[in-house]
Design a protein around this motif. Sequence first.
Motif, mmCIF file in Angstrom:
data_model
loop_
_atom_site.group_PDB
_atom_site.id
_atom_site.type_symbol
_atom_site.label_atom_id
_atom_site.label_comp_id
_atom_site.label_asym_id
_atom_site.label_seq_id
_atom_site.Cartn_x
_atom_site.Cartn_y
_atom_site.Cartn_z
ATOM 1 N N MET A 1 -12.619 7.680 -9.049
ATOM 2 C CA MET A 1 -12.051 6.530 -8.348
ATOM 3 C C MET A 1 -12.952 6.169 -7.189
ATOM 4 N N ARG A 2 -12.808 4.951 -6.683
ATOM 5 C CA ARG A 2 -13.466 4.560 -5.438
ATOM 6 C C ARG A 2 -12.348 4.271 -4.434
ATOM 7 N N VAL A 3 -12.490 4.853 -3.249
ATOM 8 C CA VAL A 3 -11.369 4.848 -2.318
ATOM 9 C C VAL A 3 -11.867 4.640 -0.895
ATOM 10 N N ALA A 4 -11.078 3.908 -0.109
ATOM 11 C CA ALA A 4 -11.367 3.702 1.309
ATOM 12 C C ALA A 4 -10.057 3.725 2.076
ATOM 13 N N THR A 5 -10.060 4.346 3.252
ATOM 14 C CA THR A 5 -8.855 4.418 4.072
ATOM 15 C C THR A 5 -9.246 4.559 5.533
ATOM 16 N N GLU A 6 -8.397 4.051 6.417
ATOM 17 C CA GLU A 6 -8.583 4.232 7.849
ATOM 18 C C GLU A 6 -7.550 5.185 8.434
ATOM 19 N N LEU A 7 -6.780 5.842 7.586
ATOM 20 C CA LEU A 7 -5.832 6.832 8.088
ATOM 21 C C LEU A 7 -6.589 7.987 8.737
ATOM 22 N N PRO A 8 -6.085 8.509 9.858
ATOM 23 C CA PRO A 8 -6.778 9.608 10.540
ATOM 24 C C PRO A 8 -6.817 10.863 9.680
ATOM 25 N N GLU A 9 -7.803 11.719 9.946
ATOM 26 C CA GLU A 9 -8.011 12.901 9.111
ATOM 27 C C GLU A 9 -6.820 13.851 9.120
ATOM 28 N N PRO B 1 -17.672 15.155 2.587
ATOM 29 C CA PRO B 1 -17.797 14.149 3.643
ATOM 30 C C PRO B 1 -16.468 13.410 3.798
ATOM 31 N N PRO B 2 -16.070 13.084 5.014
ATOM 32 C CA PRO B 2 -14.737 12.507 5.222
ATOM 33 C C PRO B 2 -14.576 11.146 4.565
ATOM 34 N N LEU B 3 -13.375 10.894 4.046
ATOM 35 C CA LEU B 3 -13.033 9.562 3.585
ATOM 36 C C LEU B 3 -12.948 8.639 4.789
ATOM 37 N N SER B 4 -13.354 7.391 4.619
ATOM 38 C CA SER B 4 -13.410 6.485 5.759
ATOM 39 C C SER B 4 -13.136 5.060 5.313
ATOM 40 N N THR B 5 -13.321 4.122 6.244
ATOM 41 C CA THR B 5 -13.127 2.705 5.951
ATOM 42 C C THR B 5 -14.166 2.179 4.964
ATOM 43 N N PHE B 6 -15.274 2.927 4.796
ATOM 44 C CA PHE B 6 -16.290 2.555 3.814
ATOM 45 C C PHE B 6 -16.002 3.283 2.507
ATOM 46 N N ARG B 7 -16.135 2.580 1.415
ATOM 47 C CA ARG B 7 -15.719 3.092 0.112
ATOM 48 C C ARG B 7 -16.498 4.335 -0.302
ATOM 49 N N THR B 8 -15.762 5.346 -0.750
ATOM 50 C CA THR B 8 -16.337 6.571 -1.293
ATOM 51 C C THR B 8 -16.109 6.618 -2.794
ATOM 52 N N SER B 9 -17.159 6.929 -3.550
ATOM 53 C CA SER B 9 -17.010 7.201 -4.979
ATOM 54 C C SER B 9 -16.644 8.670 -5.130
ATOM 55 N N LEU B 10 -15.470 8.934 -5.672
ATOM 56 C CA LEU B 10 -14.939 10.295 -5.734
ATOM 57 C C LEU B 10 -14.614 10.645 -7.179
ATOM 58 N N PHE C 1 -0.388 6.722 0.267
ATOM 59 C CA PHE C 1 -1.761 6.254 0.431
ATOM 60 C C PHE C 1 -1.742 4.896 1.125
ATOM 61 N N VAL C 2 -2.646 4.712 2.090
ATOM 62 C CA VAL C 2 -2.842 3.434 2.759
ATOM 63 C C VAL C 2 -4.338 3.138 2.733
ATOM 64 N N GLY C 3 -4.708 2.000 2.179
ATOM 65 C CA GLY C 3 -6.116 1.652 2.083
ATOM 66 C C GLY C 3 -6.398 0.897 0.807
ATOM 67 N N GLU C 4 -7.611 1.080 0.283
ATOM 68 C CA GLU C 4 -8.034 0.395 -0.941
ATOM 69 C C GLU C 4 -8.449 1.411 -1.996
ATOM 70 N N MET C 5 -8.150 1.082 -3.245
ATOM 71 C CA MET C 5 -8.504 1.941 -4.364
ATOM 72 C C MET C 5 -8.930 1.065 -5.532
ATOM 73 N N THR C 6 -9.992 1.482 -6.216
ATOM 74 C CA THR C 6 -10.477 0.719 -7.366
ATOM 75 C C THR C 6 -11.189 1.663 -8.330
ATOM 76 N N ASP C 7 -11.504 1.154 -9.523
ATOM 77 C CA ASP C 7 -12.285 1.887 -10.537
ATOM 78 C C ASP C 7 -11.699 3.261 -10.848
ATOM 79 N N VAL C 8 -10.402 3.340 -11.038
ATOM 80 C CA VAL C 8 -9.784 4.609 -11.433
ATOM 81 C C VAL C 8 -9.995 4.778 -12.940
ATOM 82 N N ASN C 9 -10.729 5.794 -13.300
ATOM 83 C CA ASN C 9 -11.049 6.075 -14.699
ATOM 84 C C ASN C 9 -10.850 7.556 -14.966
ATOM 85 N N MET C 10 -10.469 7.884 -16.198
ATOM 86 C CA MET C 10 -10.249 9.292 -16.541
ATOM 87 C C MET C 10 -10.645 9.540 -17.981
#
Length: 245
Positions: free
Chosen positions: A78-86, A127-136, A192-201
């Motif tokens: 998935m690709r994910v971005a969030t601004e929730l605190p760690e 590496p921490p999840l952040s407001t910039f999209r992470t490919s996970l 979850f609060v933020g953005e999520m895209t490209d969820v594949n399995m």
Amino acid sequence: RPSFRIHLFSVVLILFCTNSVKINHIFVKVSSNDAVFCLVPAVGLSEKVLVFPYETDFSFVALIPQKEMALRAFTLCMRVATELPEERQIILFAYRTADYDELNVWREKDGRVSFYLSGDGVFFRLPPLSTFRTSLCLTWESRSGLAAFWADGRRSTYQVYKPGHSVRPKGTVLLGQDPDKHLGGLEATQSFVGEMTDVNMWDFVLSRSMIQAWHYGHKVPKGNIFDWASLEYELSGNVLVVDDD
């Protein structure tokens, strides 16, 4: 004595939903302002992003797998971005059968990323999840128990986790919420609060080259459990589907 009256608008909405389309669930939240959410199946999210704008105990996306999730290996991306605190726990993926959390992926309160297969979990420092999209991506296979996360195309150390285990089928997959029981027991403070895209399995472990190709947006085999471009899904609550620009 609490009132369970449903407003006329809610009744009309239920009738509209059930007569307009085939639906798998009607999700009802009873509160001081009775609310009824109609889960309408939709197909395909190519070049779209799911936006969860704020924490709730009722907003989620249910995913309908293309095949039964009786798994002895998998790759989940998935690709994910969030601004929730760690220090805020976040559910990233939840698959539950009637009695078990079969496969849950979390960002923990200490910032680690974890996943659980029907019991105690395994934890990774990424590496921490952040407001910039992470490919996970997450890979696991039963024979050896080898498990790893991949962040932006880079693999974590392997850990051995639950060799010989099998993920059981006939459950429900949710994005945005962690059900403590089958489609119930939702908590806002885990949402979850933020953005999520490209969820594949996939029901096998992708190679390093394939995961890196996916990270860079190159063509890879379509997910045979979930494929974002042809995904069947149901929205509930305050989840937005927007263009991925």
